[in-house]
Structure formats: structure tokens, C-alpha cells
Design a protein around this motif. Structure first.
Motif, PDB file in Angstrom:
ATOM      1  N   SER A  39      -2.917  -8.353  -4.901  1.00  0.00           N
ATOM      2  CA  SER A  39      -3.086  -9.289  -3.778  1.00  0.00           C
ATOM      3  C   SER A  39      -4.021 -10.447  -4.120  1.00  0.00           C
ATOM      4  CB  SER A  39      -3.632  -8.547  -2.561  1.00  0.00           C
ATOM      5  OG  SER A  39      -4.851  -7.903  -2.891  1.00  0.00           O
ATOM      6  N   SER A  60     -13.090   3.054  -2.712  1.00  0.00           N
ATOM      7  CA  SER A  60     -14.064   2.042  -3.134  1.00  0.00           C
ATOM      8  C   SER A  60     -14.366   1.021  -2.036  1.00  0.00           C
ATOM      9  CB  SER A  60     -13.512   1.314  -4.367  1.00  0.00           C
ATOM     10  OG  SER A  60     -12.257   0.739  -4.066  1.00  0.00           O
ATOM     11  N   LYS A  89      -6.246   7.653  -6.951  1.00  0.00           N
ATOM     12  CA  LYS A  89      -7.470   8.072  -6.267  1.00  0.00           C
ATOM     13  C   LYS A  89      -8.143   9.195  -7.052  1.00  0.00           C
ATOM     14  CE  LYS A  89      -6.534   6.647  -1.602  1.00  0.00           C
ATOM     15  NZ  LYS A  89      -7.483   5.533  -1.682  1.00  0.00           N
TER      16      LYS A  89
HETATM   17  C1  LIG Z   1       0.443  -2.884  -9.048  1.00  0.00           C
HETATM   18  C2  LIG Z   1      -0.465  -2.384  -7.942  1.00  0.00           C
HETATM   19  C3  LIG Z   1      -1.051  -3.303  -7.092  1.00  0.00           C
HETATM   20  C4  LIG Z   1      -1.907  -2.879  -6.071  1.00  0.00           C
HETATM   21  N1  LIG Z   1      -2.497  -3.817  -5.273  1.00  0.00           N
HETATM   22  C5  LIG Z   1      -3.375  -3.421  -4.311  1.00  0.00           C
HETATM   23  C6  LIG Z   1      -4.061  -4.391  -3.529  1.00  0.00           C
HETATM   24  O1  LIG Z   1      -3.888  -5.597  -3.681  1.00  0.00           O
HETATM   25  N2  LIG Z   1      -4.937  -3.944  -2.580  1.00  0.00           N
HETATM   26  C7  LIG Z   1      -5.174  -2.609  -2.383  1.00  0.00           C
HETATM   27  O2  LIG Z   1      -5.985  -2.253  -1.510  1.00  0.00           O
HETATM   28  N3  LIG Z   1      -4.540  -1.660  -3.125  1.00  0.00           N
HETATM   29  C8  LIG Z   1      -3.661  -2.041  -4.089  1.00  0.00           C
HETATM   30  N4  LIG Z   1      -3.042  -1.101  -4.872  1.00  0.00           N
HETATM   31  C9  LIG Z   1      -3.350   0.309  -4.660  1.00  0.00           C
HETATM   32  C10 LIG Z   1      -4.745   0.666  -5.188  1.00  0.00           C
HETATM   33  O3  LIG Z   1      -4.886   0.313  -6.554  1.00  0.00           O
HETATM   34  C11 LIG Z   1      -4.981   2.182  -5.022  1.00  0.00           C
HETATM   35  O4  LIG Z   1      -4.857   2.523  -3.654  1.00  0.00           O
HETATM   36  C12 LIG Z   1      -6.324   2.649  -5.544  1.00  0.00           C
HETATM   37  O5  LIG Z   1      -6.327   4.044  -5.554  1.00  0.00           O
HETATM   38  C13 LIG Z   1      -7.484   2.238  -4.701  1.00  0.00           C
HETATM   39  O6  LIG Z   1      -8.627   2.747  -5.343  1.00  0.00           O
HETATM   40  P1  LIG Z   1      -9.627   3.774  -4.688  1.00  0.00           P
HETATM   41  O7  LIG Z   1      -8.975   4.412  -3.482  1.00  0.00           O
HETATM   42  O8  LIG Z   1      -9.922   4.769  -5.770  1.00  0.00           O
HETATM   43  O9  LIG Z   1     -10.800   2.927  -4.335  1.00  0.00           O
HETATM   44  C14 LIG Z   1      -2.173  -1.497  -5.888  1.00  0.00           C
HETATM   45  C15 LIG Z   1      -1.569  -0.574  -6.756  1.00  0.00           C
HETATM   46  C16 LIG Z   1      -0.715  -1.009  -7.774  1.00  0.00           C
HETATM   47  C17 LIG Z   1      -0.085  -0.002  -8.710  1.00  0.00           C
END
Ligand SMILES: Cc1cc2nc3c(=O)[nH]c(=O)nc-3n(C[C@H](O)[C@H](O)[C@H](O)COP(=O)(O)O)c2cc1C
Length: 169
Positions: A39, A60, A89
Motif C-alpha cells: 500500500s 506491529s 504473523k
Molecule cells: C504482497 C503483500 C502486501 C501486503 N500489503 C499490506 C499492506 O499494505 N498493509 C497491511 O497492513 N498488510 C499488508 N500485507 C499483510 C501483512 O504483511 C501481514 O498481515 C503481516 O503479518 C503483518 O505483520 P504483523 O501482523 O506481524 O505485524 C501484505 C502482504 C503481502 C504478501
């Protein structure tokens, strides 16, 4: 929004190709946090502002809302595995990868070497927007690396084809 409309919305969004970033920070206890994000967007040239949207459900989330600084690493096609790792996660995100961490004398959030660009951001603003928070950062330092970007499209990682299209600006 009715359920079938949410599916239509998600499908429509998946039709937009993007790059892939890893956003990283270190909290006041020295704990590292990071997540994969597509994003990412530029916001302003003067001052230099960028944004990324983070789900409120992310582990996070609290760390990034509190963070004074973070780094947005724009990934190369070599970094698909780490993009996957940072989208999981409860994963050991920083143990297995060669991040450059800040030190006492030179504190900074984790930087991922080999990224096309690592944008060092001072947290400027957080906006609540539905189930996400929009993090707006002011870029005060940039590291660059010559590499080919990793792409995300239609729910999958893609590599760029090396055929250049002519364009005029
Ligand atoms: C290609 C890709 C793009 C992503 N973009 C976003 C994003 O823009 N915002 C978001 O909140 N999660 C996004 N995600 C999901 C997060 O990376 C994922 O929920 C992650 O586990 C969040 O980290 P945390 O929960 O350990 O803090 C994306 C995942 C992928 C594979």
C-alpha cells in the motif's frame, strides 16, 4: 457492504499492480518490528512525504503508531522470500535475514540491504481510516541500490519483463 461486494472490491484491488515494501522499526525496548506492504505511495514532493497503510489487526500496529522513525524498504525481485516471511504473523522476521541494525551511537530502524531504495522516515502523521491506519512519513535519508523491482499483481508475486515501453513526460 454486502459480502459479495467485498469480494468484488478485493478482486478489483488485486487488478492493480504494485511494488512490494517491507516497513521496519525498532521500539524503545530495542525490539524490531516489520511487515510486508504493497500500500506504499508517494504523497508530496515538498516536503518529501510517503504513506503506507497498516491493518489495525497487525501485531506491529501499536509499535508503528508509536514509532518516531521507520524505514520503508522497496524490494527487489531477489527478495520475494523475505516478503513472504514478513507477511506471516508470529514469524521470526529479523533473525534469518541480513538487516543492518542501528547502534547506540548511530540509532536507526532496521535497513534491508539490497533493496532498490530504503527510505528513512520521520513519523509525521497517523490517520485512522476504517480498519487500517495510514502512516505518513517524512523522508530524511535515502539509500539506493541498482536492482530490478519485485511486483505484486492478482494475489501473486511477479517479475518485470525487460521490454521497455516508450513514454513521454
Ligand atoms: C504482497 C503483500 C502486501 C501486503 N500489503 C499490506 C499492506 O499494505 N498493509 C497491511 O497492513 N498488510 C499488508 N500485507 C499483510 C501483512 O504483511 C501481514 O498481515 C503481516 O503479518 C503483518 O505483520 P504483523 O501482523 O506481524 O505485524 C501484505 C502482504 C503481502 C504478501
Amino acid at each position: 457492504m454486502a459480502l459479495h461486494d467485498i469480494k468484488t472490491f478485493r478482486d478489483a484491488l488485486s487488478a492493480f499492480p504494485s511494488g512490494v515494501t517491507i516497513v521496519s522499526t525498532t521500539d524503545h525496548e530495542g525490539r524490531h518490528w516489520g511487515f510486508t506492504a504493497s500500500s506504499f505511495s508517494s504523497v508530496s514532493m515538498d516536503p518529501p512525504l510517503v504513506l503506507v497503510c497498516l491493518a489495525k489487526t497487525a501485531e506491529s500496529h501499536a509499535a508503528f503508531v508509536r514509532a518516531k522513525r521507520y524505514v520503508i524498504n522497496i524490494l527487489s525481485e531477489e527478495q520475494q522470500e523475505i516478503a513472504l516471511q514478513f507477511s506471516r504473523k508470529n514469524a521470526d522476521k529479523f533473525g534469518q535475514h541480513a538487516f543492518r541494525f542501528g547502534t547506540k551511537s548511530k540509532p536507526h530502524p532496521p535497513v534491508l540491504p539490497g533493496s532498490l531504495a530504503s527510505l528513512h522516515c520521520v513519523a509525521q502523521d497517523c490517520h485512522e481510516a476504517g480498519d487500517h491506519t495510514v502512516l505518513i512519513g517524512r523522508v530524511d535519508d535515502i539509500e539506493r541500490c541498482d536492482a530490478t523491482p519485485l511486483l505484486y499483481f492478482n494475489r501473486g508475486f511477479r517479475k518485470i519483463e525487460r521490454e521497455e515501453l516508450a513514454f513521454s513526460s
